[in-house]
Motif scaffolding. Structure first.
Motif, PDB file in Angstrom:
ATOM      1  N   ARG A  89       1.246   5.960   6.191  1.00  0.00           N
ATOM      2  CA  ARG A  89      -0.131   5.419   6.198  1.00  0.00           C
ATOM      3  C   ARG A  89      -0.317   4.427   5.063  1.00  0.00           C
ATOM      4  NH1 ARG A  89      -1.357  10.800   6.275  1.00  0.00           N
ATOM      5  NH2 ARG A  89      -2.982  10.641   4.690  1.00  0.00           N
ATOM      6  N   VAL A 149       2.669  -4.574   1.825  1.00  0.00           N
ATOM      7  CA  VAL A 149       1.901  -4.053   2.953  1.00  0.00           C
ATOM      8  C   VAL A 149       0.897  -5.118   3.360  1.00  0.00           C
ATOM      9  CG1 VAL A 149       0.477  -2.183   3.837  1.00  0.00           C
ATOM     10  CG2 VAL A 149       2.173  -1.733   2.040  1.00  0.00           C
ATOM     11  N   SER A 150       1.054  -5.621   4.558  1.00  0.00           N
ATOM     12  CA  SER A 150       0.176  -6.685   5.037  1.00  0.00           C
ATOM     13  C   SER A 150      -1.015  -6.098   5.788  1.00  0.00           C
ATOM     14  CB  SER A 150       0.949  -7.637   5.945  1.00  0.00           C
ATOM     15  OG  SER A 150       1.447  -6.946   7.071  1.00  0.00           O
ATOM     16  N   SER A 151      -2.155  -6.765   5.649  1.00  0.00           N
ATOM     17  CA  SER A 151      -3.377  -6.270   6.295  1.00  0.00           C
ATOM     18  C   SER A 151      -3.542  -6.865   7.680  1.00  0.00           C
ATOM     19  CB  SER A 151      -4.586  -6.608   5.435  1.00  0.00           C
ATOM     20  OG  SER A 151      -4.648  -7.987   5.198  1.00  0.00           O
ATOM     21  N   THR A 203       1.074  -2.246  -2.135  1.00  0.00           N
ATOM     22  CA  THR A 203       1.982  -3.360  -2.413  1.00  0.00           C
ATOM     23  C   THR A 203       2.361  -3.368  -3.891  1.00  0.00           C
ATOM     24  OG1 THR A 203       1.148  -4.734  -0.612  1.00  0.00           O
ATOM     25  CG2 THR A 203       2.193  -5.871  -2.468  1.00  0.00           C
ATOM     26  N   LYS A 239      -1.109   1.274   2.730  1.00  0.00           N
ATOM     27  CA  LYS A 239      -2.297   0.431   2.563  1.00  0.00           C
ATOM     28  C   LYS A 239      -1.905  -0.835   1.794  1.00  0.00           C
ATOM     29  CE  LYS A 239      -5.080   4.611   1.865  1.00  0.00           C
ATOM     30  NZ  LYS A 239      -6.001   5.307   0.932  1.00  0.00           N
ATOM     31  N   PRO A 240      -2.680  -1.886   1.911  1.00  0.00           N
ATOM     32  CA  PRO A 240      -2.371  -3.112   1.144  1.00  0.00           C
ATOM     33  C   PRO A 240      -2.267  -2.847  -0.355  1.00  0.00           C
ATOM     34  CG  PRO A 240      -3.957  -3.627   2.856  1.00  0.00           C
ATOM     35  CD  PRO A 240      -3.767  -2.131   2.873  1.00  0.00           C
ATOM     36  N   GLN A 293       3.207  -3.420   8.058  1.00  0.00           N
ATOM     37  CA  GLN A 293       1.777  -3.568   8.309  1.00  0.00           C
ATOM     38  C   GLN A 293       1.012  -2.351   7.818  1.00  0.00           C
ATOM     39  OE1 GLN A 293       1.386  -4.454  12.515  1.00  0.00           O
ATOM     40  NE2 GLN A 293       1.384  -6.649  12.086  1.00  0.00           N
ATOM     41  N   THR A 294      -0.265  -2.548   7.578  1.00  0.00           N
ATOM     42  CA  THR A 294      -1.139  -1.439   7.195  1.00  0.00           C
ATOM     43  C   THR A 294      -1.012  -0.304   8.197  1.00  0.00           C
ATOM     44  OG1 THR A 294      -2.698  -2.913   6.101  1.00  0.00           O
ATOM     45  CG2 THR A 294      -3.525  -0.772   6.797  1.00  0.00           C
TER      46      THR A 294
END
Length: 120
Positions: free
Chosen positions: A85, A118-120, A91, A87-88, A13-14
């Motif tokens: 940290r 990376v999922s938002s 990806t 971020k999408p 996850q983000t």
């Protein structure tokens, strides 16, 4: 036979973290500059981070600076990328690369890549 084998990719996850590893074999790992490239869907491959032969000098793309840490263990012939940290836009498929001079001048060996999502 030269091999660079990445591992550690996955879905996070983000704001989360992942640690990528790249196990090298078949060449003198300690004598090569090593780096991580990444290729996002529909985009060109880009350099994310590099590290010198002795591990003293590092370089980071602006997009990952302050969040990613590249390191190497020459005794284990292994390269690492600690990604924090996330971020999408991080990806991508992440590739390990090695060069006798510098990966910014030309890559001698490539790994096959590991996917980071990376999922938002």
């Amino acid at each position: 036979q030269v091999q660079l084998m990445e591992s550690g990719g996955g879905t996070v996850q983000t704001g989360g973290s992942l640690r990528l590893s790249c196990a090298a074999s078949g060449f003198s790992f300690e004598g090569y500059s090593i780096g991580w490239f990444r290729q996002a869907p529909g985009k060109e491959r880009e350099l994310a981070a590099t590290i010198s032969m002795n591990g003293v000098t590092t370089y980071y793309a602006d997009s990952v600076k302050g969040r990613f840490v590249i390191s190497r263990d020459n005794a284990k012939n292994t390269l690492y990328l600690q990604m924090n940290r996330l971020k999408p836009e991080d990806t991508a498929v992440y590739y390990c690369a090695a060069a006798i001079t510098s990966v910014t001048l030309g890559v001698d060996y490539w790994g096959k890549g590991t996917l980071v999502t990376v999922s938002s």
